[in-house]
Design a protein around this motif. Structure first.
Motif, PDB file in Angstrom:
ATOM      1  N   LEU A  41       0.813  -1.213   0.000  1.00  0.00           N
ATOM      2  CA  LEU A  41       0.000   0.000   0.000  1.00  0.00           C
ATOM      3  C   LEU A  41       0.844   1.260   0.000  1.00  0.00           C
ATOM      4  CD1 LEU A  41      -2.673  -1.131   2.611  1.00  0.00           C
ATOM      5  CD2 LEU A  41      -2.799  -1.252   0.112  1.00  0.00           C
ATOM      6  N   GLY A  42       2.113   1.129   0.332  1.00  0.00           N
ATOM      7  CA  GLY A  42       3.008   2.268   0.361  1.00  0.00           C
ATOM      8  C   GLY A  42       3.543   2.516   1.759  1.00  0.00           C
ATOM      9  N   PRO A  43       4.294   3.618   1.925  1.00  0.00           N
ATOM     10  CA  PRO A  43       4.861   3.927   3.236  1.00  0.00           C
ATOM     11  C   PRO A  43       3.770   4.072   4.287  1.00  0.00           C
ATOM     12  CG  PRO A  43       5.803   5.338   1.540  1.00  0.00           C
ATOM     13  CD  PRO A  43       4.672   4.591   0.909  1.00  0.00           C
ATOM     14  N   LEU A  55      -1.566  -4.996   2.445  1.00  0.00           N
ATOM     15  CA  LEU A  55      -2.884  -5.600   2.574  1.00  0.00           C
ATOM     16  C   LEU A  55      -2.715  -7.089   2.320  1.00  0.00           C
ATOM     17  CD1 LEU A  55      -5.982  -5.450   2.827  1.00  0.00           C
ATOM     18  CD2 LEU A  55      -6.046  -4.974   0.363  1.00  0.00           C
ATOM     19  N   LEU A  56      -3.024  -7.898   3.335  1.00  0.00           N
ATOM     20  CA  LEU A  56      -2.912  -9.351   3.234  1.00  0.00           C
ATOM     21  C   LEU A  56      -4.307  -9.940   3.147  1.00  0.00           C
ATOM     22  CD1 LEU A  56      -0.285  -9.960   6.064  1.00  0.00           C
ATOM     23  CD2 LEU A  56       0.112  -9.300   3.681  1.00  0.00           C
ATOM     24  N   ILE A  57      -4.539 -10.792   2.162  1.00  0.00           N
ATOM     25  CA  ILE A  57      -5.861 -11.360   1.906  1.00  0.00           C
ATOM     26  C   ILE A  57      -5.766 -12.877   1.884  1.00  0.00           C
ATOM     27  CG2 ILE A  57      -7.772 -11.497   0.266  1.00  0.00           C
ATOM     28  CD1 ILE A  57      -6.889  -8.724  -0.773  1.00  0.00           C
ATOM     29  N   GLU A  58      -6.657 -13.522   2.622  1.00  0.00           N
ATOM     30  CA  GLU A  58      -6.748 -14.982   2.625  1.00  0.00           C
ATOM     31  C   GLU A  58      -8.041 -15.413   1.946  1.00  0.00           C
ATOM     32  OE1 GLU A  58      -4.371 -16.919   3.449  1.00  0.00           O
ATOM     33  OE2 GLU A  58      -3.093 -15.495   4.504  1.00  0.00           O
ATOM     34  N   GLY A  63     -12.119 -19.956  -3.343  1.00  0.00           N
ATOM     35  CA  GLY A  63     -11.480 -18.774  -3.912  1.00  0.00           C
ATOM     36  C   GLY A  63     -12.142 -17.469  -3.507  1.00  0.00           C
ATOM     37  N   ARG A  64     -12.848 -17.457  -2.377  1.00  0.00           N
ATOM     38  CA  ARG A  64     -13.493 -16.238  -1.868  1.00  0.00           C
ATOM     39  C   ARG A  64     -12.735 -15.721  -0.649  1.00  0.00           C
ATOM     40  NH1 ARG A  64     -18.073 -14.723  -4.138  1.00  0.00           N
ATOM     41  NH2 ARG A  64     -19.153 -16.184  -5.476  1.00  0.00           N
ATOM     42  N   VAL A  65     -12.707 -14.397  -0.509  1.00  0.00           N
ATOM     43  CA  VAL A  65     -12.001 -13.765   0.601  1.00  0.00           C
ATOM     44  C   VAL A  65     -12.670 -14.153   1.920  1.00  0.00           C
ATOM     45  CG1 VAL A  65     -11.357 -11.572   1.668  1.00  0.00           C
ATOM     46  CG2 VAL A  65     -11.290 -11.806  -0.835  1.00  0.00           C
ATOM     47  N   THR A  66     -11.852 -14.665   2.835  1.00  0.00           N
ATOM     48  CA  THR A  66     -12.347 -14.984   4.171  1.00  0.00           C
ATOM     49  C   THR A  66     -11.884 -13.933   5.173  1.00  0.00           C
ATOM     50  OG1 THR A  66     -10.450 -16.411   4.576  1.00  0.00           O
ATOM     51  CG2 THR A  66     -12.488 -17.462   3.794  1.00  0.00           C
ATOM     52  N   THR A  67     -10.632 -13.516   5.062  1.00  0.00           N
ATOM     53  CA  THR A  67     -10.097 -12.495   5.951  1.00  0.00           C
ATOM     54  C   THR A  67      -9.137 -11.593   5.194  1.00  0.00           C
ATOM     55  OG1 THR A  67      -8.229 -13.875   6.636  1.00  0.00           O
ATOM     56  CG2 THR A  67     -10.201 -13.976   8.016  1.00  0.00           C
ATOM     57  N   PHE A  68      -8.961 -10.397   5.744  1.00  0.00           N
ATOM     58  CA  PHE A  68      -7.960  -9.481   5.211  1.00  0.00           C
ATOM     59  C   PHE A  68      -7.515  -8.581   6.345  1.00  0.00           C
ATOM     60  CE2 PHE A  68     -12.101  -7.602   4.562  1.00  0.00           C
ATOM     61  CZ  PHE A  68     -11.937  -6.300   5.007  1.00  0.00           C
ATOM     62  N   GLU A  69      -6.289  -8.096   6.251  1.00  0.00           N
ATOM     63  CA  GLU A  69      -5.775  -7.179   7.266  1.00  0.00           C
ATOM     64  C   GLU A  69      -4.696  -6.292   6.665  1.00  0.00           C
ATOM     65  OE1 GLU A  69      -3.470  -8.837  10.518  1.00  0.00           O
ATOM     66  OE2 GLU A  69      -3.036 -10.619   9.323  1.00  0.00           O
ATOM     67  N   VAL A  70      -4.549  -5.117   7.249  1.00  0.00           N
ATOM     68  CA  VAL A  70      -3.490  -4.197   6.880  1.00  0.00           C
ATOM     69  C   VAL A  70      -2.418  -4.314   7.950  1.00  0.00           C
ATOM     70  CG1 VAL A  70      -2.872  -1.785   6.493  1.00  0.00           C
ATOM     71  CG2 VAL A  70      -5.091  -2.646   5.698  1.00  0.00           C
ATOM     72  N   VAL A  71      -1.167  -4.573   7.524  1.00  0.00           N
ATOM     73  CA  VAL A  71      -0.048  -4.722   8.453  1.00  0.00           C
ATOM     74  C   VAL A  71       1.106  -3.839   7.999  1.00  0.00           C
ATOM     75  CG1 VAL A  71      -0.683  -7.096   9.072  1.00  0.00           C
ATOM     76  CG2 VAL A  71       0.919  -6.699   7.217  1.00  0.00           C
ATOM     77  N   SER A  72       1.999  -3.549   8.927  1.00  0.00           N
ATOM     78  CA  SER A  72       3.241  -2.816   8.614  1.00  0.00           C
ATOM     79  C   SER A  72       4.418  -3.764   8.759  1.00  0.00           C
ATOM     80  CB  SER A  72       3.415  -1.635   9.575  1.00  0.00           C
ATOM     81  OG  SER A  72       2.448  -0.673   9.364  1.00  0.00           O
ATOM     82  N   ASP A  73       5.473  -3.497   8.012  1.00  0.00           N
ATOM     83  CA  ASP A  73       6.663  -4.346   8.134  1.00  0.00           C
ATOM     84  C   ASP A  73       7.763  -3.636   8.874  1.00  0.00           C
ATOM     85  OD1 ASP A  73       7.464  -2.514   6.211  1.00  0.00           O
ATOM     86  OD2 ASP A  73       8.046  -4.008   4.738  1.00  0.00           O
TER      87      ASP A  73
END
Length: 73
Positions: A41-43, A55-58, A63-73
């Motif tokens: 997503l950028g800085p 943005l991590l998507i499971e 093949g349907r989205v079950t979960t998603f989350e925004v994380v920082s590294d």
């Protein structure tokens, strides 16, 4: 900005094709091995933005989205 986007476009239940149509192809990376779809997503929003937000998507077996989350590294 990401939070408001995700409120307007709930990803849960979308198919992989619908996510790609909305966001484009996932970011090629092995940073989170085993994660179905990853988007950089950028800085992050900090004062010294040295990290990035992702943005991590499971997906489920259909093949349907079950979960998603925004994380920082």
């Amino acid at each position: 900005m990401v939070a408001s986007f995700l409120e307007e476009h709930p990803l849960k239940g979308m198919t992989r094709a619908e996510v790609v149509e909305l966001l484009g192809p996932p970011t090629p990376t092995d940073k989170w091995e085993g994660t179905e779809m990853i988007y950089v997503l950028g800085p992050d929003g900090g004062l010294m933005a040295i990290d990035h937000e992702w943005l991590l998507i499971e997906l489920d077996q259909q093949g349907r989205v079950t979960t998603f989350e925004v994380v920082s590294d």
